[in-house]
Design a protein around this motif. Structure first.
Motif, PDB file in Angstrom:
ATOM      1  N   SER A  98      40.221  37.001  49.201  1.00  0.00           N
ATOM      2  CA  SER A  98      39.346  37.442  48.112  1.00  0.00           C
ATOM      3  C   SER A  98      39.656  36.679  46.824  1.00  0.00           C
ATOM      4  O   SER A  98      38.747  36.315  46.076  1.00  0.00           O
ATOM      5  CB  SER A  98      39.463  38.948  47.883  1.00  0.00           C
ATOM      6  OG  SER A  98      40.775  39.298  47.505  1.00  0.00           O
ATOM      7  N   ARG A  99      40.909  36.400  46.580  1.00  0.00           N
ATOM      8  CA  ARG A  99      41.293  35.619  45.388  1.00  0.00           C
ATOM      9  C   ARG A  99      40.829  34.169  45.531  1.00  0.00           C
ATOM     10  O   ARG A  99      40.351  33.562  44.579  1.00  0.00           O
ATOM     11  CB  ARG A  99      42.809  35.681  45.192  1.00  0.00           C
ATOM     12  CG  ARG A  99      43.242  35.051  43.905  1.00  0.00           C
ATOM     13  CD  ARG A  99      44.544  35.642  43.404  1.00  0.00           C
ATOM     14  NE  ARG A  99      44.802  35.081  42.097  1.00  0.00           N
ATOM     15  CZ  ARG A  99      45.807  34.282  41.812  1.00  0.00           C
ATOM     16  NH1 ARG A  99      46.688  33.970  42.738  1.00  0.00           N
ATOM     17  NH2 ARG A  99      45.959  33.813  40.602  1.00  0.00           N
ATOM     18  N   ILE A 100      40.955  33.637  46.721  1.00  0.00           N
ATOM     19  CA  ILE A 100      40.494  32.270  46.991  1.00  0.00           C
ATOM     20  C   ILE A 100      38.985  32.193  46.785  1.00  0.00           C
ATOM     21  O   ILE A 100      38.475  31.254  46.161  1.00  0.00           O
ATOM     22  CB  ILE A 100      40.876  31.840  48.425  1.00  0.00           C
ATOM     23  CG1 ILE A 100      42.389  31.656  48.548  1.00  0.00           C
ATOM     24  CG2 ILE A 100      40.132  30.577  48.830  1.00  0.00           C
ATOM     25  CD1 ILE A 100      42.966  30.528  47.718  1.00  0.00           C
ATOM     26  N   ARG A 104      44.082  21.872  44.443  1.00  0.00           N
ATOM     27  CA  ARG A 104      44.873  21.528  45.633  1.00  0.00           C
ATOM     28  C   ARG A 104      45.178  22.765  46.467  1.00  0.00           C
ATOM     29  O   ARG A 104      45.044  22.744  47.688  1.00  0.00           O
ATOM     30  CB  ARG A 104      46.169  20.834  45.214  1.00  0.00           C
ATOM     31  CG  ARG A 104      47.145  20.656  46.361  1.00  0.00           C
ATOM     32  CD  ARG A 104      47.611  19.227  46.509  1.00  0.00           C
ATOM     33  NE  ARG A 104      48.677  19.080  47.474  1.00  0.00           N
ATOM     34  CZ  ARG A 104      48.480  19.002  48.791  1.00  0.00           C
ATOM     35  NH1 ARG A 104      47.278  19.087  49.288  1.00  0.00           N
ATOM     36  NH2 ARG A 104      49.499  18.847  49.615  1.00  0.00           N
ATOM     37  N   ARG A 105      45.570  23.853  45.823  1.00  0.00           N
ATOM     38  CA  ARG A 105      45.855  25.084  46.571  1.00  0.00           C
ATOM     39  C   ARG A 105      44.607  25.613  47.265  1.00  0.00           C
ATOM     40  O   ARG A 105      44.669  26.099  48.387  1.00  0.00           O
ATOM     41  CB  ARG A 105      46.438  26.150  45.650  1.00  0.00           C
ATOM     42  CG  ARG A 105      47.887  25.838  45.269  1.00  0.00           C
ATOM     43  CD  ARG A 105      48.508  26.927  44.483  1.00  0.00           C
ATOM     44  NE  ARG A 105      48.860  28.030  45.389  1.00  0.00           N
ATOM     45  CZ  ARG A 105      49.404  29.158  44.996  1.00  0.00           C
ATOM     46  NH1 ARG A 105      49.668  29.340  43.718  1.00  0.00           N
ATOM     47  NH2 ARG A 105      49.698  30.097  45.854  1.00  0.00           N
ATOM     48  N   LEU A 106      43.456  25.487  46.595  1.00  0.00           N
ATOM     49  CA  LEU A 106      42.210  25.903  47.232  1.00  0.00           C
ATOM     50  C   LEU A 106      41.930  25.058  48.469  1.00  0.00           C
ATOM     51  O   LEU A 106      41.588  25.586  49.528  1.00  0.00           O
ATOM     52  CB  LEU A 106      41.035  25.767  46.261  1.00  0.00           C
ATOM     53  CG  LEU A 106      40.955  26.777  45.129  1.00  0.00           C
ATOM     54  CD1 LEU A 106      39.738  26.476  44.260  1.00  0.00           C
ATOM     55  CD2 LEU A 106      40.902  28.186  45.654  1.00  0.00           C
ATOM     56  N   ASP A 107      42.080  23.754  48.320  1.00  0.00           N
ATOM     57  CA  ASP A 107      41.807  22.851  49.441  1.00  0.00           C
ATOM     58  C   ASP A 107      42.755  23.088  50.609  1.00  0.00           C
ATOM     59  O   ASP A 107      42.337  23.054  51.769  1.00  0.00           O
ATOM     60  CB  ASP A 107      41.876  21.398  48.967  1.00  0.00           C
ATOM     61  CG  ASP A 107      40.753  21.058  47.993  1.00  0.00           C
ATOM     62  OD1 ASP A 107      39.722  21.765  47.983  1.00  0.00           O
ATOM     63  OD2 ASP A 107      40.927  20.088  47.233  1.00  0.00           O
ATOM     64  N   VAL A 108      44.010  23.352  50.309  1.00  0.00           N
ATOM     65  CA  VAL A 108      44.984  23.636  51.361  1.00  0.00           C
ATOM     66  C   VAL A 108      44.598  24.929  52.090  1.00  0.00           C
ATOM     67  O   VAL A 108      44.626  25.000  53.321  1.00  0.00           O
ATOM     68  CB  VAL A 108      46.418  23.717  50.787  1.00  0.00           C
ATOM     69  CG1 VAL A 108      47.382  24.336  51.783  1.00  0.00           C
ATOM     70  CG2 VAL A 108      46.891  22.334  50.354  1.00  0.00           C
ATOM     71  N   HIS A 109      44.211  25.939  51.321  1.00  0.00           N
ATOM     72  CA  HIS A 109      43.801  27.198  51.949  1.00  0.00           C
ATOM     73  C   HIS A 109      42.560  26.977  52.815  1.00  0.00           C
ATOM     74  O   HIS A 109      42.495  27.463  53.957  1.00  0.00           O
ATOM     75  CB  HIS A 109      43.529  28.267  50.893  1.00  0.00           C
ATOM     76  CG  HIS A 109      43.141  29.581  51.497  1.00  0.00           C
ATOM     77  ND1 HIS A 109      44.072  30.515  51.894  1.00  0.00           N
ATOM     78  CD2 HIS A 109      41.920  30.104  51.806  1.00  0.00           C
ATOM     79  CE1 HIS A 109      43.443  31.566  52.422  1.00  0.00           C
ATOM     80  NE2 HIS A 109      42.127  31.334  52.370  1.00  0.00           N
ATOM     81  N   LEU A 110      41.577  26.256  52.294  1.00  0.00           N
ATOM     82  CA  LEU A 110      40.352  25.998  53.058  1.00  0.00           C
ATOM     83  C   LEU A 110      40.647  25.258  54.360  1.00  0.00           C
ATOM     84  O   LEU A 110      40.005  25.521  55.379  1.00  0.00           O
ATOM     85  CB  LEU A 110      39.359  25.187  52.229  1.00  0.00           C
ATOM     86  CG  LEU A 110      38.610  25.958  51.153  1.00  0.00           C
ATOM     87  CD1 LEU A 110      37.722  25.013  50.353  1.00  0.00           C
ATOM     88  CD2 LEU A 110      37.780  27.076  51.753  1.00  0.00           C
ATOM     89  N   ALA A 111      41.610  24.347  54.311  1.00  0.00           N
ATOM     90  CA  ALA A 111      41.954  23.587  55.516  1.00  0.00           C
ATOM     91  C   ALA A 111      42.447  24.506  56.635  1.00  0.00           C
ATOM     92  O   ALA A 111      42.232  24.224  57.815  1.00  0.00           O
ATOM     93  CB  ALA A 111      43.006  22.533  55.194  1.00  0.00           C
TER      94      ALA A 111
END
Length: 88
Positions: free
Chosen positions: A4-6, A26-33
């Motif tokens: 939910s935070r992402i 970067r943290r968003l992209d890592v989570h999406l990956a």
């Protein structure tokens, strides 16, 4: 990290807003990956944003040529965005 935070951060990024404190691109992209659900949510949010932008542009053109921009054009925009309707 909570999805939910992402998703809040993804929405902010999509709208050109600042990311919430503590989150970086970067943290968003890592989570999406690593999170299929958030990738799907991001894809749907991007598609919706594109559809709204396209429908709004179409409405602006129609309103300009008709000299209108009132409630009828808002209803036309909403009708085009309802589920099950194909873009035309």
């Amino acid at each position: 990290m909570l999805c939910s935070r992402i998703r809040t951060a993804l929405s902010a990024r999509l709208d050109g807003e600042a990311l919430p404190p503590g989150l970086t691109a970067r943290r968003l992209d890592v989570h999406l990956a690593g999170c299929q659900d958030c990738r799907r949510w991001d894809a749907r949010a991007r598609a919706l944003t594109a559809a709204v932008g396209s429908a709004a542009a179409h409405d602006d053109e129609a309103a300009a040529s008709a000299g209108d921009g009132g409630p009828a054009s808002v209803e036309a925009l909403l009708a085009r965005l309802r589920p099950g309707r194909r873009a035309g």
